[in-house]
Design a protein around this motif. Structure first.
Motif, short mmCIF file in Angstrom:
data_model
loop_
_atom_site.label_atom_id
_atom_site.label_comp_id
_atom_site.label_asym_id
_atom_site.label_seq_id
_atom_site.Cartn_x
_atom_site.Cartn_y
_atom_site.Cartn_z
N ALA A 329 -90.87 10.58 -29.98
CA ALA A 329 -90.88 12.01 -29.62
C ALA A 329 -90.67 12.20 -28.12
O ALA A 329 -89.94 13.09 -27.69
CB ALA A 329 -92.20 12.64 -30.06
N VAL A 330 -91.28 11.35 -27.32
CA VAL A 330 -91.12 11.43 -25.87
C VAL A 330 -89.67 11.12 -25.49
O VAL A 330 -89.09 11.76 -24.61
CB VAL A 330 -92.09 10.46 -25.18
CG1 VAL A 330 -91.71 10.25 -23.72
CG2 VAL A 330 -93.52 11.00 -25.26
N GLU A 355 -93.99 2.45 -38.25
CA GLU A 355 -93.74 3.59 -39.13
C GLU A 355 -92.26 3.99 -39.05
O GLU A 355 -91.89 4.97 -38.42
CB GLU A 355 -94.63 4.77 -38.75
CG GLU A 355 -96.11 4.49 -38.89
CD GLU A 355 -96.96 5.68 -38.47
OE1 GLU A 355 -96.99 6.68 -39.21
OE2 GLU A 355 -97.57 5.61 -37.40
N ALA A 356 -91.43 3.21 -39.74
CA ALA A 356 -89.98 3.40 -39.63
C ALA A 356 -89.55 4.79 -40.07
O ALA A 356 -88.70 5.43 -39.42
CB ALA A 356 -89.26 2.35 -40.45
N ASP A 357 -90.11 5.29 -41.16
CA ASP A 357 -89.69 6.60 -41.65
C ASP A 357 -90.03 7.70 -40.66
O ASP A 357 -89.21 8.59 -40.40
CB ASP A 357 -90.31 6.89 -43.02
CG ASP A 357 -91.82 6.74 -43.05
OD1 ASP A 357 -92.41 6.19 -42.08
OD2 ASP A 357 -92.45 7.17 -44.03
N ARG A 358 -91.20 7.63 -40.05
CA ARG A 358 -91.59 8.67 -39.08
C ARG A 358 -90.72 8.58 -37.82
O ARG A 358 -90.32 9.61 -37.28
CB ARG A 358 -93.06 8.52 -38.70
CG ARG A 358 -94.02 9.00 -39.74
CD ARG A 358 -94.00 10.53 -39.87
NE ARG A 358 -94.39 11.20 -38.62
CZ ARG A 358 -93.67 12.11 -38.02
NH1 ARG A 358 -92.50 12.49 -38.50
NH2 ARG A 358 -94.10 12.68 -36.90
N LEU A 363 -86.16 11.01 -34.66
CA LEU A 363 -84.87 10.82 -34.01
C LEU A 363 -83.75 11.60 -34.67
O LEU A 363 -82.73 11.89 -34.03
CB LEU A 363 -84.52 9.32 -34.00
CG LEU A 363 -85.40 8.40 -33.15
CD1 LEU A 363 -84.98 6.95 -33.34
CD2 LEU A 363 -85.35 8.78 -31.68
N GLU A 364 -83.91 11.95 -35.93
CA GLU A 364 -82.82 12.60 -36.68
C GLU A 364 -82.26 13.86 -36.04
O GLU A 364 -81.03 14.01 -35.92
CB GLU A 364 -83.27 12.88 -38.12
CG GLU A 364 -82.18 13.37 -39.05
CD GLU A 364 -81.94 14.87 -38.97
OE1 GLU A 364 -80.79 15.32 -39.22
OE2 GLU A 364 -82.92 15.59 -38.65
N PRO A 365 -83.09 14.81 -35.57
CA PRO A 365 -82.51 16.01 -34.95
C PRO A 365 -81.74 15.72 -33.67
O PRO A 365 -80.85 16.49 -33.29
CB PRO A 365 -83.75 16.89 -34.66
CG PRO A 365 -84.81 16.37 -35.57
CD PRO A 365 -84.56 14.90 -35.66
N LEU A 366 -82.05 14.63 -32.99
CA LEU A 366 -81.36 14.27 -31.75
C LEU A 366 -80.02 13.61 -32.02
O LEU A 366 -79.04 13.86 -31.31
CB LEU A 366 -82.24 13.32 -30.93
CG LEU A 366 -81.60 12.75 -29.66
CD1 LEU A 366 -81.48 13.84 -28.59
CD2 LEU A 366 -82.43 11.57 -29.13
N CYS A 367 -79.98 12.76 -33.03
CA CYS A 367 -78.82 11.90 -33.26
C CYS A 367 -77.82 12.52 -34.24
O CYS A 367 -78.16 12.75 -35.40
CB CYS A 367 -79.26 10.54 -33.77
SG CYS A 367 -80.33 9.63 -32.63
N PHE A 394 -81.42 11.16 -43.10
CA PHE A 394 -80.25 11.85 -42.56
C PHE A 394 -79.50 12.51 -43.73
O PHE A 394 -79.18 11.84 -44.71
CB PHE A 394 -79.35 10.87 -41.81
CG PHE A 394 -79.89 10.47 -40.46
CD1 PHE A 394 -79.24 10.88 -39.30
CD2 PHE A 394 -81.04 9.71 -40.35
CE1 PHE A 394 -79.74 10.52 -38.04
CE2 PHE A 394 -81.55 9.35 -39.11
CZ PHE A 394 -80.90 9.77 -37.95
N ASP A 395 -79.24 13.80 -43.63
CA ASP A 395 -78.75 14.57 -44.77
C ASP A 395 -77.36 14.17 -45.26
O ASP A 395 -76.99 14.43 -46.40
CB ASP A 395 -78.78 16.08 -44.46
CG ASP A 395 -78.04 16.41 -43.17
OD1 ASP A 395 -77.40 15.51 -42.59
OD2 ASP A 395 -78.12 17.57 -42.73
#
Length: 450
Positions: A329-330, A355-358, A363-367, A394-395
């Protein structure tokens, strides 16, 4: 590595790894006692917390060195070579020095191993032996002050063989729950184990109220002198700039206006604040301001490899050792604040106990795209398995590329950034310290000393 260093490192690796602790200080204390307690020959600042420990240690060490003290710095894990764990005057110990430190402690370690095994206990762990080596190397130098980062937790961490003059606790979050507990109060209690009645406590701002409560209660119980962020100390102003940020800090003893910190991210401003306060506490009992010249030079020149580090340009490749959700998050906040990428491509490799899923969800919204890979660590999640997790998050499956080979992963990410983002595409590498270290080496970055 030299052949002799390879042999020493192999001997260390035969022991219980540092991600497996034996919660008992008796072995390290016994080893130090047999060695004549070399860790008592210098002053010490000890640092615990979940994120930010290494950078805080590097900033503290840089300030103290600029103030004219001979310094030792103990951080973990290493990025490229085990010698990085022991630094004298800001430079990693030589390979010969690391080997000599091992030879110096080896007979005493063997004695402790024998005593422990005879009593039905374990041999000393990898981390315990490295800490014994570190304290011996500092005494041999000799240093005036040691800046020591805990490995895991605090109460039972092997670094606890010292009686610190100053204790620093950075932000506490969830990590290593298998050892520290699933409850944030339990985790904070383990970190608070570094605090002592005689050591000045510098306590960073806490995201979780339960953690803050535990730390405050422990300070009160001990009757220790303390400075709490957002009370006695604070980041008053912060302006992001090229290659760093301009800060105004309220320390324990003084306010420091418009000093430049050569590190990116709001979190680094808070790490710098804790470092400044720790140095005030050590050098002047919290009553004497730091020299302006010392602070300006130290903060401008400090480095922290693998922590929001720009590794190359065109396209920009940013490395970060973010290995837990809070660290991820940081990192997202840091990228958004400091870069305007037209397309952001992530390169992600994560270790099995994390915690790979978390991390991926954060990171998903950034990448815009992500290249899933794995480091050489035996604890790394295989790329194909991590890719399956990523595709669920990732959708669009076209956003996820799998590349088990790290060089292939970097090349794929650079190609995506250039093809889909043009001149201002960017690559963000994250997920583990090991991954950041191996990408640094691939990109030709050598040892980086503060």
């Amino acid at each position: 590595m030299s052949e002799e260093l390879r042999e020493v490192y192999a001997a260390l690796l035969e022991r219980a790894p540092e991600n497996r602790i034996e919660p008992d200080l008796s072995r390290i204390r016994r080893a130090m006692e047999l060695m004549g307690d070399p860790q008592n020959g210098y002053r010490t600042i000890r640092i615990a917390g979940t994120n930010g420990k290494t950078t805080t240690a590097r900033i503290i060490e840089r300030i103290l060195r600029e103030a004219g003290l001979r310094t030792g710095r103990a951080t973990s894990p290493h990025l490229r070579s085990p010698v990085e764990r022991i630094a004298i005057d800001g430079a990693s110990i030589s390979e010969e020095g690391f080997v000599q430190a091992y030879r110096d402690v080896e007979p005493f370690i063997e004695m402790v191993d024998a005593e422990s095994l005879a009593a039905g206990g374990p041999r000393m762990t990898f981390f315990e032996v490295v800490i014994a080596m570190t304290y011996q190397a500092f005494a041999s130098a000799p240093v005036d002050v040691a800046v020591v980062e805990t490995g895991m937790g605090g109460t039972w961490d092997a670094t606890g063989a010292v009686d610190p003059d100053v204790c620093v606790i950075t932000a506490i979050s969830y990590d290593h729950q298998e050892y520290l507990g699933d409850d944030i109060a339990d985790i904070a209690g383990e970190k608070a184990g570094i605090l002592t009645a005689d050591a000045f406590a510098v306590i960073g701002s806490q995201r979780y109220a339960e953690a803050a409560d535990v730390l405050r209660e422990r300070v009160i119980e001990l009757g220790a002198q303390a400075a709490f962020e957002e009370e006695q100390i604070a980041v008053l102003e912060r302006t992001p700039g090229v290659g760093g940020q301009l800060l105004t800090l309220q320390g324990i003893a003084a306010r420091y206006d418009e000093v430049f910190l050569g590190l990116l991210g709001e979190h680094q401003a808070h790490n710098a604040l804790l470092a400044v306060a720790a140095c005030e506490a050590l050098l002047g009992d919290g009553e004497t301001p730091l020299s302006s010249d010392v602070l300006v030079t130290a903060l401008a020149e400090v480095t922290s490899p693998g922590r929001a580090e720009v590794a190359r340009q065109a396209p920009t490749v940013l490395l970060d050792a973010a290995h837990n959700p809070d660290g991820a998050a940081v990192l997202v906040e840091t990228v958004r604040e400091n870069f305007r990428f037209t397309r952001t491509v992530g390169v992600v490799g994560i270790l099995q106990e994390k915690e790979a899923d978390r991390i991926l969800e954060i990171l998903e919204p950034l990448c815009d795209d992500i290249v899933v890979t794995q480091s050489s660590s035996p604890r790394a999640i295989p790329a194909d398995r991590l890719a399956d997790i990523a595709r669920d998050i990732f959708d669009d499956p076209d956003r996820v590329t799998e590349a088990a080979s790290l060089p292939d992963a970097i090349q794929a990410a650079v190609d995506l950034a250039e093809q889909r983002g043009g001149e201002f595409g960017g690559v963000v590498v994250a997920g583990s310290v090991t991954l950041a270290a191996e990408v640094r080496e691939l990109l030709g970055l050598g040892d980086d000393e503060a």
